[in-house]
Enzyme design. Structure first.
Site, PDB file in Angstrom:
ATOM      1  CD  GLU A 103      69.315 -15.399  29.163  1.00 52.01           C
ATOM      2  OE1 GLU A 103      69.029 -14.104  28.630  1.00 52.01           O
ATOM      3  OE2 GLU A 103      69.034 -16.380  28.574  1.00 52.01           O
ATOM      4  CD  GLU A 152      67.625 -12.677  24.129  1.00 49.95           C
ATOM      5  OE1 GLU A 152      67.305 -13.940  24.043  1.00 49.95           O
ATOM      6  OE2 GLU A 152      67.773 -11.922  25.014  1.00 49.95           O
TER       7      GLU A 152
END
Length: 275
Positions: free
Chosen positions: A155, A256
């Protein structure tokens, strides 16, 4: 807002946090969702007691929710840490101790994606030394993920909030994905495309989608600015979802973002929540 064919999951480490961890899967199910994801829930322990793992597994199963994404141990998250795998010494050891624990738990609940946060730069440590350690640990993580039929996610975060984290562009994360795949020959390392982080870095999200969807294993969303629910900021999620469709993305989109439980999912019609 007009999502149609996307598959959404709720990140239970940032949403529904008014509730204890073991009550959140049922709350997600009550809101209409059938899939969830988690940061590593035990921030102080890479190797929790089996009873704790069993309790979380039971909570997921009892709620009828599928875990579709799980972080490896990443230190204090939320908090000052951004991963452990490139931090020499105790933190790297803790990451390695966690690898098989996380992979085995993922296998036990049918979770097919494990996210490995890279970790911050450490003052006084040569970045090349950290990158070599990171590759060693990511190779171990990729092999463990492969053993349980999962992909390994890498990520990019955002520079303003994570100034010591070295992967703050899509390209920098993709470079690590390529290095891991070259080292293992497994091909199971993938990009985690977090549209909020990329937007905060000033990247052209449509260009990122067009260029990197083929190597993307998971997408996460939050609006920008503010990291709130879609519709609270400036991002055009209708356009972004459409672009992901056109690019052939068929994976999960993790919610998220930060929002009180009341109203957290009002932007998403109920018929689009179950997958």
């Amino acid at each position: 807002m007009g999502p149609t064919d996307q598959r959404f999951d709720v990140n239970l480490s940032i949403l529904l946090t008014e509730l204890p961890l073991l009550e959140r899967p049922a709350a997600a199910a009550a809101a209409g969702f059938t899939a969830v994801e988690l940061w590593w829930p035990w921030v102080d322990s890479p190797t929790p007691e089996p009873s704790e793992l069993d309790a979380l597994r039971d909570a997921l199963n009892d709620a009828g929710t599928q875990l579709v994404g799980l972080n490896f141990y990443a230190g204090q998250l939320p908090g000052p840490d951004r991963g452990a795998l490139s931090i020499p010494g105790e933190e790297s050891d803790r990451f390695r101790a966690n690898i098989d624990v996380a992979a085995d738990f993922a296998q036990s609940v049918g979770c097919g994606a494990l996210n490995a946060l890279y970790g911050n730069r450490v003052a006084g440590v040569d970045p090349q030394v950290q990158d070599e350690l990171a590759l060693e640990n990511l190779v171990l993580a990729a092999r463990a993920a492969d053993r349980v039929g999962a992909v390994l996610l890498i990520e990019a975060l955002n520079q303003p909030e994570s100034p010591q984290y070295p992967l703050v562009s899509a390209e920098s994360a993709i470079e690590v994905v390529d290095r891991v795949n070259a080292a293992t020959g497994l091909g199971n390392a993938r990009f985690l495309m977090d549209l909020h982080h990329l937007a905060m870095n000033g990247e052209d999200l449509y260009e990122v989608i067009d260029r990197h969807t083929a190597r993307t294993g998971h997408v996460q969303i939050a609006d920008n600015p503010g990291r709130g629910a879609p519709g609270s900021g400036d991002l055009d999620f209708t356009g972004l979802f459409d672009r992901l469709d056109k690019a052939g993305y068929e994976g999960w989109i993790g919610l998220e973002y930060k929002s009180p439980a009341a109203g957290a999912f009002d932007w998403l019609p109920a018929e689009h929540r179950a997958a």
